[in-house]
Design a protein around this motif. Structure first.
Motif, PDB file in Angstrom:
ATOM      1  N   ARG A   5       0.777  -1.132   0.115  1.00 18.08           N
ATOM      2  CA  ARG A   5       0.000  -0.028   0.165  1.00 18.08           C
ATOM      3  C   ARG A   5       0.676   1.430  -0.099  1.00 18.08           C
ATOM      4  O   ARG A   5       0.239   2.351  -0.121  1.00 18.08           O
ATOM      5  CB  ARG A   5      -0.945   0.060   1.308  1.00 18.08           C
ATOM      6  N   ALA A   6       2.214   1.167   0.135  1.00 20.04           N
ATOM      7  CA  ALA A   6       3.198   2.258  -0.073  1.00 20.04           C
ATOM      8  C   ALA A   6       2.728   3.223  -1.135  1.00 20.04           C
ATOM      9  O   ALA A   6       2.545   2.446  -2.383  1.00 20.04           O
ATOM     10  CB  ALA A   6       4.449   1.988   0.070  1.00 20.04           C
ATOM     11  N   THR A   7       2.723   4.263  -1.061  1.00 24.82           N
ATOM     12  CA  THR A   7       2.375   5.548  -2.226  1.00 24.82           C
ATOM     13  C   THR A   7       1.180   5.543  -2.523  1.00 24.82           C
ATOM     14  O   THR A   7       0.736   6.431  -3.456  1.00 24.82           O
ATOM     15  CB  THR A   7       3.327   5.375  -3.481  1.00 24.82           C
ATOM     16  N   THR A   8       0.204   4.993  -1.865  1.00 30.64           N
ATOM     17  CA  THR A   8      -1.346   4.977  -2.218  1.00 30.64           C
ATOM     18  C   THR A   8      -2.020   5.913  -1.620  1.00 30.64           C
ATOM     19  O   THR A   8      -3.457   5.792  -1.628  1.00 30.64           O
ATOM     20  CB  THR A   8      -2.107   3.491  -2.182  1.00 30.64           C
ATOM     21  N   GLY A   9      -1.394   6.694  -0.586  1.00 29.75           N
ATOM     22  CA  GLY A   9      -2.180   7.743   0.238  1.00 29.75           C
ATOM     23  C   GLY A   9      -1.949   8.939  -0.292  1.00 29.75           C
ATOM     24  O   GLY A   9      -2.529   9.283  -1.429  1.00 29.75           O
ATOM     25  N   CYS A  10      -1.269   9.998   0.362  1.00 28.84           N
ATOM     26  CA  CYS A  10      -0.948  11.376  -0.303  1.00 28.84           C
ATOM     27  C   CYS A  10       0.087  11.156  -1.520  1.00 28.84           C
ATOM     28  O   CYS A  10       0.032  12.283  -2.102  1.00 28.84           O
ATOM     29  CB  CYS A  10      -0.461  12.131   0.987  1.00 28.84           C
ATOM     30  N   GLY A  11       0.857  10.251  -1.537  1.00 32.73           N
ATOM     31  CA  GLY A  11       1.814  10.248  -2.625  1.00 32.73           C
ATOM     32  C   GLY A  11       3.342  10.713  -2.223  1.00 32.73           C
ATOM     33  O   GLY A  11       4.139  10.717  -3.182  1.00 32.73           O
ATOM     34  N   GLY A  12       3.416  11.219  -1.155  1.00 31.86           N
ATOM     35  CA  GLY A  12       4.404  11.897  -0.668  1.00 31.86           C
ATOM     36  C   GLY A  12       5.816  11.071  -0.446  1.00 31.86           C
ATOM     37  O   GLY A  12       6.599  11.642  -0.586  1.00 31.86           O
ATOM     38  N   CYS A  13       5.521   9.957  -0.307  1.00 29.46           N
ATOM     39  CA  CYS A  13       6.772   8.923  -0.126  1.00 29.46           C
ATOM     40  C   CYS A  13       6.963   8.182  -1.341  1.00 29.46           C
ATOM     41  O   CYS A  13       7.775   7.206  -1.326  1.00 29.46           O
ATOM     42  CB  CYS A  13       6.007   7.599   0.931  1.00 29.46           C
ATOM     43  N   THR A  14       6.716   8.578  -2.512  1.00 25.24           N
ATOM     44  CA  THR A  14       6.900   8.020  -3.779  1.00 25.24           C
ATOM     45  C   THR A  14       8.453   8.070  -4.007  1.00 25.24           C
ATOM     46  O   THR A  14       9.064   7.084  -4.389  1.00 25.24           O
ATOM     47  CB  THR A  14       6.078   8.676  -5.136  1.00 25.24           C
ATOM     48  N   GLU A  15       9.072   9.315  -3.866  1.00 23.47           N
ATOM     49  CA  GLU A  15      10.564   9.516  -4.159  1.00 23.47           C
ATOM     50  C   GLU A  15      11.219   8.580  -3.202  1.00 23.47           C
ATOM     51  O   GLU A  15      12.098   7.954  -3.476  1.00 23.47           O
ATOM     52  CB  GLU A  15      10.835  10.847  -3.960  1.00 23.47           C
ATOM     53  N   PRO A  16      11.084   8.574  -1.980  1.00 24.49           N
ATOM     54  CA  PRO A  16      11.902   7.639  -1.016  1.00 24.49           C
ATOM     55  C   PRO A  16      11.493   6.092  -1.157  1.00 24.49           C
ATOM     56  O   PRO A  16      12.616   5.383  -1.314  1.00 24.49           O
ATOM     57  CB  PRO A  16      11.518   7.896   0.229  1.00 24.49           C
ATOM     58  N   VAL A  17      10.521   5.804  -1.875  1.00 22.72           N
ATOM     59  CA  VAL A  17      10.145   4.441  -2.185  1.00 22.72           C
ATOM     60  C   VAL A  17      11.093   3.995  -3.287  1.00 22.72           C
ATOM     61  O   VAL A  17      11.687   3.014  -3.374  1.00 22.72           O
ATOM     62  CB  VAL A  17       8.649   4.116  -2.272  1.00 22.72           C
ATOM     63  N   CYS A  18      10.756   4.981  -4.411  1.00 22.28           N
ATOM     64  CA  CYS A  18      11.712   4.671  -5.552  1.00 22.28           C
ATOM     65  C   CYS A  18      13.079   4.390  -5.236  1.00 22.28           C
ATOM     66  O   CYS A  18      13.789   3.716  -5.766  1.00 22.28           O
ATOM     67  CB  CYS A  18      11.302   5.610  -6.341  1.00 22.28           C
TER      68      CYS A  18
END
Length: 555
Positions: free
Chosen positions: A496-509
């Protein structure tokens, strides 16, 4: 146990997902739950947080859908709103006349966009053509369609949504008119994002928006909507200035949708009044979660608290369905002491474990706030002294402030300084001790940092939370990689990472890149579109008629 969930938005759908996941392993899990979901919108649940990104063109409508839960215990009725609740008979009536019996009723009705009482703003029972709100996926579609011919846009409201919408409209205008600027006016009677930014930070943020083509007009409100030929022609401000407009977007907040609860005789204040267990204070068989609920710890209007409520309520309902006592799962819920705080602290000193971090979405704008920030701050007290360190550099478009108490970060404001924001967010969410001199937290804003800094995945502990909306840690991401997740979409489906506000997309990538480099035998992933995430292949198209889906039964 028959559970009726009214509302199929982000919180309601998460509750259903949690119910199914948590009951599947129980001895009676396959038979104990009988879930009916009534969704007023005739579509699958979607990520409402990203609607402003749809307006900006960063996502398309199809890419913000949330994967549906397919389970034989669920009866999902999209396009059917609940219109009445008979608490004595434990019966819910829907908009098509259908009746649904319940043992437990959960209200997840969300909120509705506020519309100011301005002359000219309405036409009949609706809004004047050219005037829009942004609360649903249909609202986003209508705004996007309106931008095709709009030469001048006005956004009323300078909160987070107003800023995101204004930036998105300016981006569309610049791309559609080959770099044209000054096409969007943002009007707000108070300071820009005053709930998150103080005056100094607001000025720097307004300067940044000006560089993107948004004219920020604070300290002034709207007095009248001007009409010509039955359509929007402009907005007259209360300082007598007139702004011509083809498109007006209202972003002045939302009001909890409580009509159903109020008509059913449930106590309603700002929202549906519930206890710590999320049950109505007047009826232990009726619960409320998300934007429509008013729990004792208050509301923040963020998605993370709603999802936390869904998790906690699912634990309680599964235990109830299986005849077990409710055993706390050990995970803190919002309103409990956050990193660096405790319940005995003075007002305003308790964090929320990172769940109150606000990150403005939009290309070219960099604003992050958390904890104690903005113009309304709790009073200081001798028992718990606070220290505030601030760096304001408006000529370079940056303003950074960190509030420290008890050796830990309890608040911060970062405008135009993404690098320092990343470090401060990490310190705030993890509750780590800060240097004796808190000014060292701002060093990243004024000098270079070695490549092996705190942002390196190697240095991040497995327990560190990467996606705050969903509580996904670095360890969870590593585990999903070990289970075969290789792309951002794979990880999103697994964790479910990145499916909320999307603010974590960069660190997840970044963590995925690190894992890929650490495991060179793995093939490189197929590149994904830069503007929108690939839709989940399980996402079903919206039904064309009121019929149950996802393993539904007849009513």
């Amino acid at each position: 146990m028959r559970v009726v969930v009214v509302g199929n938005g982000m919180v309601g759908s998460r509750l259903v997902e949690e119910l199914c996941a948590r009951s599947a392993a129980g001895p009676a899990g396959a038979h104990a739950l009988d879930v009916t979901v009534l969704g007023a919108e005739d579509c699958q649940p979607y990520n409402r947080v990203l609607l402003s990104e749809v307006v900006a063109g960063a996502y398309d409508v199809a890419s913000i859908g949330l994967p549906p839960v397919v389970d034989p215990r669920i009866g999902l009725w999209p396009g059917l709103a609940a219109v009445a609740v008979d608490r004595d008979a434990k019966l819910v009536t829907d908009s098509a006349g259908g009746r649904h019996r319940y043992d437990v009723l959960v209200l997840a009705t969300g909120a509705t966009a506020r519309v100011p009482d301005l002359p000219g703003i309405r036409r009949g029972d609706g809004l004047l053509p050219g005037v829009h709100v942004l609360r649903t996926i249909d609202d986003a579609r209508e705004i996007v369609a309106a931008t095709v011919n709009a030469r001048r846009s006005v956004v009323l409201g300078g909160g987070v949504l107003g800023v995101e919408v204004a930036v998105g409209l300016a981006r569309r205008a610049a791309e559609g008119r080959r770099g044209a600027r000054g096409t969007v006016d943002l009007v707000h009677p108070r300071g820009l994002m005053n709930a998150q930014l103080d005056a100094g930070a607001g000025e720097v943020a307004a300067q940044a928006l000006g560089g993107l083509g948004v004219t920020v007009r604070t300290g002034v409100g709207a007095a009248e909507v001007l009409v010509a030929g039955g359509r929007l022609a402009g907005v007259r401000l209360d300082d007598t200035a007139t702004l011509p407009a083809d498109l007006l977007v209202l972003a002045i907040g939302a009001a909890p949708e409580t009509r159903l609860a109020r008509d059913a005789g449930l106590p309603v204040d700002h929202g549906v009044v519930v206890g710590h267990d999320l049950a109505s204070v007047a009826d232990g068989d009726v619960y409320a979660v998300g934007d429509c609920a008013q729990p004792p710890e208050g509301v923040r209007g963020l998605i993370a608290p709603g999802w936390d409520q869904a998790r906690r309520l699912a634990v309680a309902l599964v235990a109830r369905a299986e005849g077990r006592a409710i055993v706390p799962d050990g995970e803190p819920h919002l309103g409990s002491a956050g990193a660096g705080g405790d319940h005995d602290s003075c007002a305003g000193t308790v964090g929320e474990g990172g769940n109150d971090v606000v990150r403005v979405k939009g290309r070219g704008v960099d604003i992050v706030t958390m904890g104690i920030s903005g113009t309304q701050r709790p009073p200081r007290c001798d028992a718990h002294p606070r220290r505030t360190v601030r760096l304001s550099d408006p000529d370079e478009g940056r303003h950074v402030e960190v509030v420290v108490q008890g050796g830990r970060v309890v608040g911060a404001t970062c405008v135009g300084s993404g690098a320092v924001a990343a470090d401060v967010v990490a310190a705030y969410t993890r509750g780590t001790l800060v240097p004796r001199d808190p000014a060292q937290l701002l060093v990243r804003a004024v000098g270079p940092v070695a490549a092996t800094g705190a942002e390196s995945p190697v240095r991040i502990p497995d327990r560190a939370t990467i996606c705050r909306c969903n509580g996904v840690t670095k360890g969870d991401l590593v585990e999903s990689w070990a289970d075969g997740a290789r792309t951002l979409d794979d990880v999103a489906r697994a964790t479910r990472a990145t499916t909320g506000c999307g603010g974590c997309t960069e660190p997840v990538c970044g963590i995925l890149d690190w894992l890929r480099e650490s495991d060179p035998a793995q093939p490189a992933p197929t590149p994904e579109p830069a503007t929108a995430r690939t839709p989940d292949p399980r996402q079903a198209p919206p039904p064309t008629s009121p019929s149950p889906i996802a393993g539904s039964r007849a009513r």
